[in-house]
Enzyme design. Structure first.
Site, PDB file in Angstrom:
ATOM      1  N   ARG A 261       0.893  -1.255  -0.033  1.00  0.00           N
ATOM      2  CA  ARG A 261      -0.051   0.082   0.039  1.00  0.00           C
ATOM      3  C   ARG A 261       0.845   1.177  -0.088  1.00  0.00           C
ATOM      4  O   ARG A 261       2.053   1.266   0.605  1.00  0.00           O
ATOM      5  CB  ARG A 261      -0.996   0.087   1.115  1.00  0.00           C
ATOM      6  CG  ARG A 261      -2.134  -0.927   1.080  1.00  0.00           C
ATOM      7  CD  ARG A 261      -3.103  -0.261   0.007  1.00  0.00           C
ATOM      8  NE  ARG A 261      -4.439  -1.087   0.045  1.00  0.00           N
ATOM      9  CZ  ARG A 261      -4.457  -2.334  -0.840  1.00  0.00           C
ATOM     10  NH1 ARG A 261      -3.443  -2.442  -1.719  1.00  0.00           N
ATOM     11  NH2 ARG A 261      -5.562  -2.882  -1.095  1.00  0.00           N
ATOM     12  N   GLU A 290      -4.459   7.330  -5.948  1.00  0.00           N
ATOM     13  CA  GLU A 290      -4.299   6.479  -7.105  1.00  0.00           C
ATOM     14  C   GLU A 290      -5.745   6.784  -7.871  1.00  0.00           C
ATOM     15  O   GLU A 290      -6.757   7.061  -7.360  1.00  0.00           O
ATOM     16  CB  GLU A 290      -4.463   5.210  -6.735  1.00  0.00           C
ATOM     17  CG  GLU A 290      -3.229   4.516  -6.112  1.00  0.00           C
ATOM     18  CD  GLU A 290      -3.283   3.128  -5.683  1.00  0.00           C
ATOM     19  OE1 GLU A 290      -4.201   2.356  -6.109  1.00  0.00           O
ATOM     20  OE2 GLU A 290      -2.148   2.760  -5.393  1.00  0.00           O
ATOM     21  N   HIS A 312      -0.993   0.013  -9.824  1.00  0.00           N
ATOM     22  CA  HIS A 312      -1.758  -1.056  -9.022  1.00  0.00           C
ATOM     23  C   HIS A 312      -2.268  -2.271  -9.705  1.00  0.00           C
ATOM     24  O   HIS A 312      -3.476  -2.512  -9.700  1.00  0.00           O
ATOM     25  CB  HIS A 312      -2.754  -0.103  -8.398  1.00  0.00           C
ATOM     26  CG  HIS A 312      -3.247  -0.822  -7.010  1.00  0.00           C
ATOM     27  ND1 HIS A 312      -3.936  -0.234  -5.929  1.00  0.00           N
ATOM     28  CD2 HIS A 312      -3.437  -2.375  -6.662  1.00  0.00           C
ATOM     29  CE1 HIS A 312      -4.019  -1.172  -4.890  1.00  0.00           C
ATOM     30  NE2 HIS A 312      -3.847  -2.371  -5.343  1.00  0.00           N
TER      31      HIS A 312
HETATM   32  N1  LIG Z   1      -0.814  -4.681  -5.222  1.00  0.00           N
HETATM   33  C1  LIG Z   1      -1.950  -5.237  -4.958  1.00  0.00           C
HETATM   34  O1  LIG Z   1      -2.394  -5.392  -6.019  1.00  0.00           O
HETATM   35  C2  LIG Z   1      -2.056  -6.274  -3.918  1.00  0.00           C
HETATM   36  C3  LIG Z   1      -2.519  -7.325  -4.076  1.00  0.00           C
HETATM   37  C4  LIG Z   1      -2.554  -8.035  -2.803  1.00  0.00           C
HETATM   38  C5  LIG Z   1      -2.338  -7.756  -1.567  1.00  0.00           C
HETATM   39  N2  LIG Z   1      -2.053  -6.488  -1.707  1.00  0.00           N
HETATM   40  C6  LIG Z   1      -1.547  -5.678  -0.008  1.00  0.00           C
HETATM   41  O2  LIG Z   1      -0.583  -6.316   0.466  1.00  0.00           O
HETATM   42  C7  LIG Z   1      -0.367  -6.303   1.832  1.00  0.00           C
HETATM   43  C8  LIG Z   1      -0.289  -7.759   2.540  1.00  0.00           C
HETATM   44  O3  LIG Z   1      -1.173  -8.737   2.084  1.00  0.00           O
HETATM   45  P1  LIG Z   1      -1.250  -9.992   2.821  1.00  0.00           P
HETATM   46  O4  LIG Z   1      -2.444 -10.773   2.322  1.00  0.00           O
HETATM   47  O5  LIG Z   1       0.056 -10.635   2.626  1.00  0.00           O
HETATM   48  O6  LIG Z   1      -1.640  -9.707   4.405  1.00  0.00           O
HETATM   49  P2  LIG Z   1      -1.354 -10.496   5.492  1.00  0.00           P
HETATM   50  O7  LIG Z   1      -2.471  -9.769   6.668  1.00  0.00           O
HETATM   51  O8  LIG Z   1      -1.393 -12.047   5.402  1.00  0.00           O
HETATM   52  O9  LIG Z   1       0.251 -10.043   6.029  1.00  0.00           O
HETATM   53  C9  LIG Z   1       0.522  -8.985   6.753  1.00  0.00           C
HETATM   54  C10 LIG Z   1       1.803  -9.103   7.578  1.00  0.00           C
HETATM   55  O10 LIG Z   1       2.167  -8.024   7.942  1.00  0.00           O
HETATM   56  C11 LIG Z   1       2.508  -8.174   9.293  1.00  0.00           C
HETATM   57  N3  LIG Z   1       2.666  -6.830  10.044  1.00  0.00           N
HETATM   58  C12 LIG Z   1       1.538  -6.031  10.598  1.00  0.00           C
HETATM   59  N4  LIG Z   1       2.076  -4.901  11.028  1.00  0.00           N
HETATM   60  C13 LIG Z   1       3.779  -5.106  10.921  1.00  0.00           C
HETATM   61  C14 LIG Z   1       4.647  -4.223  11.252  1.00  0.00           C
HETATM   62  N5  LIG Z   1       4.541  -3.112  11.964  1.00  0.00           N
HETATM   63  N6  LIG Z   1       5.859  -4.591  11.056  1.00  0.00           N
HETATM   64  C15 LIG Z   1       6.163  -5.670  10.344  1.00  0.00           C
HETATM   65  N7  LIG Z   1       5.266  -6.819  10.020  1.00  0.00           N
HETATM   66  C16 LIG Z   1       4.047  -6.205  10.327  1.00  0.00           C
HETATM   67  C17 LIG Z   1       1.785  -9.251   9.964  1.00  0.00           C
HETATM   68  O11 LIG Z   1       2.240  -9.717  10.953  1.00  0.00           O
HETATM   69  C18 LIG Z   1       1.510  -9.860   8.644  1.00  0.00           C
HETATM   70  O12 LIG Z   1       2.193 -11.314   8.869  1.00  0.00           O
HETATM   71  C19 LIG Z   1      -1.874  -5.684   2.051  1.00  0.00           C
HETATM   72  O13 LIG Z   1      -1.626  -4.304   2.351  1.00  0.00           O
HETATM   73  C20 LIG Z   1      -2.873  -5.894   0.801  1.00  0.00           C
HETATM   74  O14 LIG Z   1      -3.858  -5.088   0.825  1.00  0.00           O
HETATM   75  C21 LIG Z   1      -1.667  -5.711  -2.539  1.00  0.00           C
HETATM   76  O1  LIG Z   2      -6.023  -4.982  -1.770  1.00  0.00           O
HETATM   77  C1  LIG Z   2      -5.997  -5.834  -2.940  1.00  0.00           C
HETATM   78  O2  LIG Z   2      -6.414  -7.190  -3.095  1.00  0.00           O
HETATM   79  C2  LIG Z   2      -5.026  -5.292  -4.076  1.00  0.00           C
HETATM   80  O3  LIG Z   2      -4.694  -4.267  -3.860  1.00  0.00           O
HETATM   81  C3  LIG Z   2      -5.726  -5.540  -5.255  1.00  0.00           C
HETATM   82  O4  LIG Z   2      -6.458  -4.264  -5.596  1.00  0.00           O
HETATM   83  P1  LIG Z   2      -7.172  -4.210  -6.966  1.00  0.00           P
HETATM   84  O5  LIG Z   2      -8.783  -5.185  -6.759  1.00  0.00           O
HETATM   85  O6  LIG Z   2      -8.026  -3.002  -6.933  1.00  0.00           O
HETATM   86  O7  LIG Z   2      -6.699  -4.470  -8.023  1.00  0.00           O
END
Ligand SMILES: NC(=O)c1ccc[n+]([C@@H]2O[C@H](COP(=O)([O-])OP(=O)(O)OC[C@H]3O[C@@H](n4cnc5c(N)ncnc54)[C@H](O)[C@@H]3O)[C@@H](O)[C@H]2O)c1
Ligand SMILES: O=C(O)[C@H](O)COP(=O)(O)O
Length: 620
Positions: A261, A290, A312
């Site tokens: 994020r 965004e 994204h």
């Molecule tokens: N760019 C995209 O399209 C996309 C796609 C999928 C997920 N994401 C984002 O990726 C991120 C991670 O997703 P996920 O499913 O792995 O989440 P998750 O909840 O499985 O993992 C998050 C991890 O962060 C750790 N954490 C929390 N606070 C912390 C801190 N202060 N320091 C270090 N570690 C810490 C937690 O312990 C956990 O292990 C989310 O923000 C999600 O929205 C983005």
């Molecule tokens: O949190 C998510 O699942 C990702 O950031 C993906 O976002 P999007 O569905 O807008 O691609």
């Protein structure tokens, strides 16, 4: 089949949501899809409902049409604000997020209106991890710059020499679902992986071949990495996690990635780090605005020559979009039929007959879990509280005494504890925990929970009609020294329908676990309250209540013995070191309810105040 009830422990409004759904839906229900969501899932819904897909709605247009809809399916672009939810509240039953992050949805407002929020917690994990690896290699080999240079008619081989990733060190902050997948992929590329995640299970990290940073400190991770990637949610504790100071600790050749994020890296500091040559490059998929607003830091970052940027795209694969679409459409179908969702963000499941009796205890246990994570399992800790892991790899015991001990089905309390423990470190408020998935989520996080019903609680000695004790020890303490009294403890009770904390760590207390609290561990000496009041006053923080929690009897005896040992020069194994001249002072906790913006500066200033041993900020 009779519709089951789904209840959010925070509010009774959600209680009736499912029960009323079936009867409220006279006529053919309508579902609005204002973003591009894969057709597979929508086809499932079209058999039963009218599904309107219309992209490009302005916030005002969304507010004007939402009153006609029973379901809303979004991705990350649509802002589902309190105003949208209020406008839709007469018909709207469910908001589905076709993806993971629900930071674009006002989940509290949805809960207040009895609207269920669901998401797809793991449908796009592989896509996000693969995109991270794509940016890793693209930034290492200047793929973006090379492509645009060639397209503009140039042939710049010597300017675009890259670096290899094999045998290099990748640092991962946040070893959750995406972080762990990235780790495995990076190991496959021949990289060494070091991770910082205070809540990850050391056992799982070890099995995956990842070393966890011992003391959870950025200054131990940043100087050693060649590449850095973050996979935490955006939370108050992760916003601006890396600023100028942190980028300056890194190797000049290091490259940073963000597919989590926008905002975890401070964008202005990252620009300075790139312009100043503090680091070599970045691969960025997500931004604070965004699409990036014109002339914003986000826009400058996206356009920076040392950055390979994508709009994204982390979850934008055909496969991930099919997965998340099927996940959420199946849940929307189920909810509108009066059934149960599998990944409800704001609704742990309690059957109606259990609800009346258990609801206050569900609330208490959830608060105790959240208090535990924010008070005990945070980083950094003073040495006497330092543990190799702060959440994952710990064993919890929930002890029910009094009338509560006679209730045999305490499953909602187990789920509430898991929810409370993970909610402060997860972006889906409550980490999507419900009664169905609580055991699985606890296992995924490496958390073990035992429940104990103490039925011989004699009324003559009982302080409260029902009491809950939460104890936690690390797995190694549990295995090596089961009778050790090194447990971290929280006790609480219910009076009427109000919940109270009666013990925190070694201190007897009596406070409502509500709102924003500052917990200050200190020596109970004159002048402390004034010092703390002055710091808070300087930062315009208002104190709403204050309580001094003293050592309980057992802890007081231990402290007295420890002081005697110190005076006879016996080595002390545990407990804080008292400064000279404070030998007779007793430890205490000062618990303050506060209003205002408690920033890191406030915490740092409080920690520096005389006689303060430790400070934690707890939002309940
Ligand atoms: N760019 C995209 O399209 C996309 C796609 C999928 C997920 N994401 C984002 O990726 C991120 C991670 O997703 P996920 O499913 O792995 O989440 P998750 O909840 O499985 O993992 C998050 C991890 O962060 C750790 N954490 C929390 N606070 C912390 C801190 N202060 N320091 C270090 N570690 C810490 C937690 O312990 C956990 O292990 C989310 O923000 C999600 O929205 C983005
Ligand atoms: O949190 C998510 O699942 C990702 O950031 C993906 O976002 P999007 O569905 O807008 O691609």
């Amino acid at each position: 089949m009779a519709p089951a009830a789904i209840i959010d422990s925070a509010t009774e409004a959600a209680h009736s949501a499912i029960q009323t759904t079936a009867s409220a839906l006279a006529g053919r229900p309508r579902i609005l899809v204002p973003e591009k969501v894969s057709a597979e899932g929508l086809a499932l819904l079209r058999e039963h409902y009218d599904v309107d897909t219309c992209t490009g709605l302005s916030p005002e247009e969304l507010i004007s049409i939402i009153p006609s809809y029973h379901g809303l399916i979004v991705r990350s672009e649509t802002k589902v604000t309190a105003d949208v939810l209020a406008a839709g509240s007469s018909k709207l039953r469910v908001v589905a997020r076709a993806g993971v992050g629900v930071d674009n949805i006002d989940v509290n407002a949805a809960t207040q209106h009895g609207i269920i929020v669901v998401n797809s917690p793991s449908g796009n994990i592989v896509a996000a991890a693969e995109h991270t690896v794509a940016l890793l290699l693209a930034s290492a080999r200047n793929v973006g710059r090379a492509d645009s240079s060639l397209k503009s008619g140039k042939w710049e081989r010597s300017k675009l020499v890259g670096v290899e990733v094999g045998h290099k060190t990748l640092g991962i902050i946040g070893l959750g679902k995406v972080g762990m997948k990235v780790a495995r992929m990076a190991i496959g590329l021949g990289m060494k992986v070091v991770a910082l995640d205070p809540y990850a299970s050391p056992e799982m990290a070890k099995q995956a071949g990842v070393s966890l940073v011992e003391n959870h400190k950025l200054e131990e991770l940043l100087p050693v990495v060649d590449f850095l990637t973050i996979h935490t949610p955006l939370l108050a504790s992760t916003l601006n996690l890396l600023g100028e100071k942190e980028f300056q600790m890194m190797k000049k050749t290091a490259r940073v990635l963000n597919v989590a994020r926008g905002g975890v890296y401070n964008e202005e500091a990252l620009l300075k780090a790139l312009d100043g040559g503090w680091i070599a490059g970045a691969g960025i998929d997500v931004f604070t605005s965004e699409p990036p607003e014109e002339n914003s830091m986000a826009a400058r970052l996206a356009a920076h020559p040392k950055v390979v940027s994508t709009p994204h795209l982390g979850a934008s694969t055909v496969e991930a979009q099919e997965n998340v679409s099927m996940d959420v459409c199946t849940q929307v179908l189920e909810i509108l039929r009066g059934g149960l969702p599998t990944a409800a963000v704001n609704a742990p499941l309690i059957l109606p007959e259990e609800y009346r009796r258990l609801q206050p205890f569900v609330k208490l246990v959830e608060k105790m879990g959240s208090l535990y994570t924010q008070h005990f399992a945070r980083s950094p800790h003073p040495p006497h509280h330092r543990h190799s892991s702060m959440l994952g790899g710990r064993r919890f015991e929930l002890v029910y005494t009094g009338e509560l001990a006679n209730i045999s089905n305490t499953r909602p309390l187990y789920a509430a504890l898991v929810k409370g423990l993970v909610s402060p470190i997860s972006d889906a408020s409550g980490g999507n925990v419900n009664m169905v998935n609580a055991t699985l989520i606890a296992r995924e996080r490496g958390i073990a929970i035992d429940e104990k019903h103490v039925r011989d609680h004699s009324p003559s000695t009982a302080t409260y009609a029902s009491q809950v004790t939460l104890r936690s020890v690390s797995e190694s303490e549990h295995n090596n020294n089961p009778s050790s009294n090194a447990a971290q403890v929280i006790e609480g009770y219910v009076s009427g329908r109000s919940v109270f904390i009666s013990k925190l760590d070694r201190f007897s207390a009596n406070f409502h676990p509500e709102g924003t609290l500052l917990v200050l561990h200190n020596y109970d000496q004159p002048g402390k309250i004034g010092n703390v009041g002055m710091v808070l006053g300087r930062h315009s923080i208002n104190i709403t209540f204050m309580q001094v929690a003293s050592l309980d009897d057992e802890a007081e005896q231990t402290q007295t013995q420890t002081q005697t040992q110190k005076q006879t020069q016996t080595p002390v194994v545990d407990g804080p070191v008292q400064p000279e001249g404070q030998k007779a002072a007793k430890e205490a906790l000062m618990i303050l309810g506060v209003d205002g913006d408690v920033t890191r500066d406030v915490i740092d200033d409080l920690a520096k105040a005389e006689g303060i041993l430790d400070v934690s900020l707890v939002r309940l």
